[in-house]
Design a protein around this motif. Structure first.
Motif, short mmCIF file in Angstrom:
data_model
loop_
_atom_site.label_atom_id
_atom_site.label_comp_id
_atom_site.label_asym_id
_atom_site.label_seq_id
_atom_site.Cartn_x
_atom_site.Cartn_y
_atom_site.Cartn_z
N UNK A 68 -19.37 28.07 -3.22
CA UNK A 68 -20.35 27.08 -3.67
C UNK A 68 -21.72 27.48 -3.13
N UNK A 69 -22.75 26.89 -3.71
CA UNK A 69 -24.12 27.12 -3.24
C UNK A 69 -24.55 25.89 -2.46
N UNK A 70 -24.86 26.06 -1.19
CA UNK A 70 -25.27 24.96 -0.33
C UNK A 70 -26.77 24.72 -0.50
N UNK A 71 -27.12 23.54 -0.93
CA UNK A 71 -28.51 23.22 -1.25
C UNK A 71 -29.31 22.99 0.03
N UNK A 72 -30.41 23.71 0.14
CA UNK A 72 -31.29 23.57 1.29
C UNK A 72 -32.53 22.75 0.96
N UNK B 272 -31.22 19.19 -9.22
CA UNK B 272 -29.94 19.26 -8.51
C UNK B 272 -29.34 17.87 -8.30
N UNK B 273 -30.12 16.82 -8.53
CA UNK B 273 -29.69 15.46 -8.19
C UNK B 273 -28.41 15.04 -8.89
N UNK B 274 -28.24 15.44 -10.15
CA UNK B 274 -27.08 15.00 -10.92
C UNK B 274 -25.96 16.03 -10.91
N UNK C 67 -20.18 16.52 4.50
CA UNK C 67 -20.86 16.65 5.80
C UNK C 67 -22.37 16.64 5.64
N UNK C 68 -22.86 15.71 4.77
CA UNK C 68 -24.29 15.52 4.54
C UNK C 68 -24.97 16.72 3.90
N UNK C 69 -24.19 17.60 3.29
CA UNK C 69 -24.76 18.74 2.59
C UNK C 69 -24.32 18.69 1.13
N UNK C 70 -25.26 19.02 0.25
CA UNK C 70 -24.95 19.08 -1.17
C UNK C 70 -24.52 20.49 -1.52
N UNK C 71 -23.41 20.58 -2.23
CA UNK C 71 -22.88 21.88 -2.64
C UNK C 71 -22.79 21.93 -4.16
N UNK C 72 -23.31 23.00 -4.75
CA UNK C 72 -23.25 23.19 -6.18
C UNK C 72 -22.10 24.13 -6.52
N UNK D 233 -22.94 25.36 -11.89
CA UNK D 233 -24.19 24.61 -11.71
C UNK D 233 -25.28 25.51 -11.15
N UNK D 234 -24.93 26.28 -10.12
CA UNK D 234 -25.91 27.17 -9.51
C UNK D 234 -26.38 28.22 -10.51
N UNK D 235 -25.44 28.81 -11.25
CA UNK D 235 -25.81 29.86 -12.20
C UNK D 235 -26.71 29.32 -13.31
N UNK D 236 -26.40 28.16 -13.82
CA UNK D 236 -27.23 27.60 -14.88
C UNK D 236 -28.65 27.34 -14.40
N UNK D 237 -28.80 26.80 -13.20
CA UNK D 237 -30.14 26.53 -12.67
C UNK D 237 -30.91 27.82 -12.42
N UNK D 238 -30.22 28.86 -11.96
CA UNK D 238 -30.88 30.15 -11.77
C UNK D 238 -31.34 30.69 -13.11
#
Length: 210
Positions: A42-46, A52-54, A60-65, A69-74
């Motif tokens: 997964x891609x851990x959002x920094x 990325x919201x939806x 553990x308080x981290x958002x993972x794509x 999802x990550x590939x489409x946004x890239x």
């Protein structure tokens, strides 16, 4: 999934986008940022943003794509994805190779996911729904144990208007979407029963993208 998992040459998906195979750093200050976690696939959002919201899941308080999802946004030029916590920003082609190769993302499933997102729908892997009712006993599962149809994740879909509302993922999806090839055999009675059982529990209708 066999050959579906991205074995062999990576399809030239970047060719259908305006972006070249170079990182889109021209608007770097406005873009979301994430680092790829090879162990979790997964891609851990920094640095999140509205794009990325939806998407993704929280742990553990981290958002993972997820890889799709990550590939489409890239590909859309909306995410700067690094290969690791200290790695360089990936190009479109490198992100494709990572998602379709290392992460074994099914190209057919990614194509369906990208299409429904471009229609303005919210699309989340079915296992992310609250209550755990999204895991039918008869459904096929991928290597991570997630709810899948013939080895591909099943998506929960919300319409564009509902997708923009806060907390939409806690509401009933409009439909659940499985993916199949036109050359595939028709779903068996047990496969239909598994999908319909899940749909009944979450109050949605079943659709299959072919």
């Amino acid at each position: 999934m066999g050959g579906d998992k991205g074995a062999g040459p990576v399809p030239p998906l970047a060719g259908v986008y305006e972006l070249s195979a170079r990182p889109n750093t021209g608007r770097a200050a406005d873009l979301a940022r994430a680092a790829w976690d090879a162990a979790m696939r997964t891609a851990l959002v920094e640095r999140p943003n509205k794009h990325t919201a939806a998407m993704g899941r929280w742990a553990a308080r981290k958002q993972a794509l997820f890889p799709e999802e990550a590939l489409l946004l890239v590909e859309q030029g909306l995410l700067l994805l690094r290969s690791s916590a200290a790695g360089s920003v990936l190009s479109v082609a490198e992100a494709q190779a990572l998602a379709l190769g290392e992460a074994e993302l099914c190209p057919l499933y990614f194509e369906v996911f990208a299409h429904v997102r471009e229609l303005g729908l919210a699309a989340l892997r079915l296992e992310l729904l609250h209550g755990g009712a999204e895991r039918p006993a008869d459904a096929n599962r991928d290597g991570g144990g997630a709810c899948a149809f013939r080895g591909r994740p099943v998506l929960a879909l919300w319409g564009a208007e509902r997708a923009g509302q806060k907390g939409f993922r806690q509401t009933r999806p409009d439909s659940i979407l499985a993916t199949a090839r036109a050359s595939d055999a028709l779903p068996s009675a047990s496969e239909w029963a598994a999908l319909e059982a899940v749909a009944a529990r979450v109050g949605a209708t079943v659709k299959i993208a072919v």
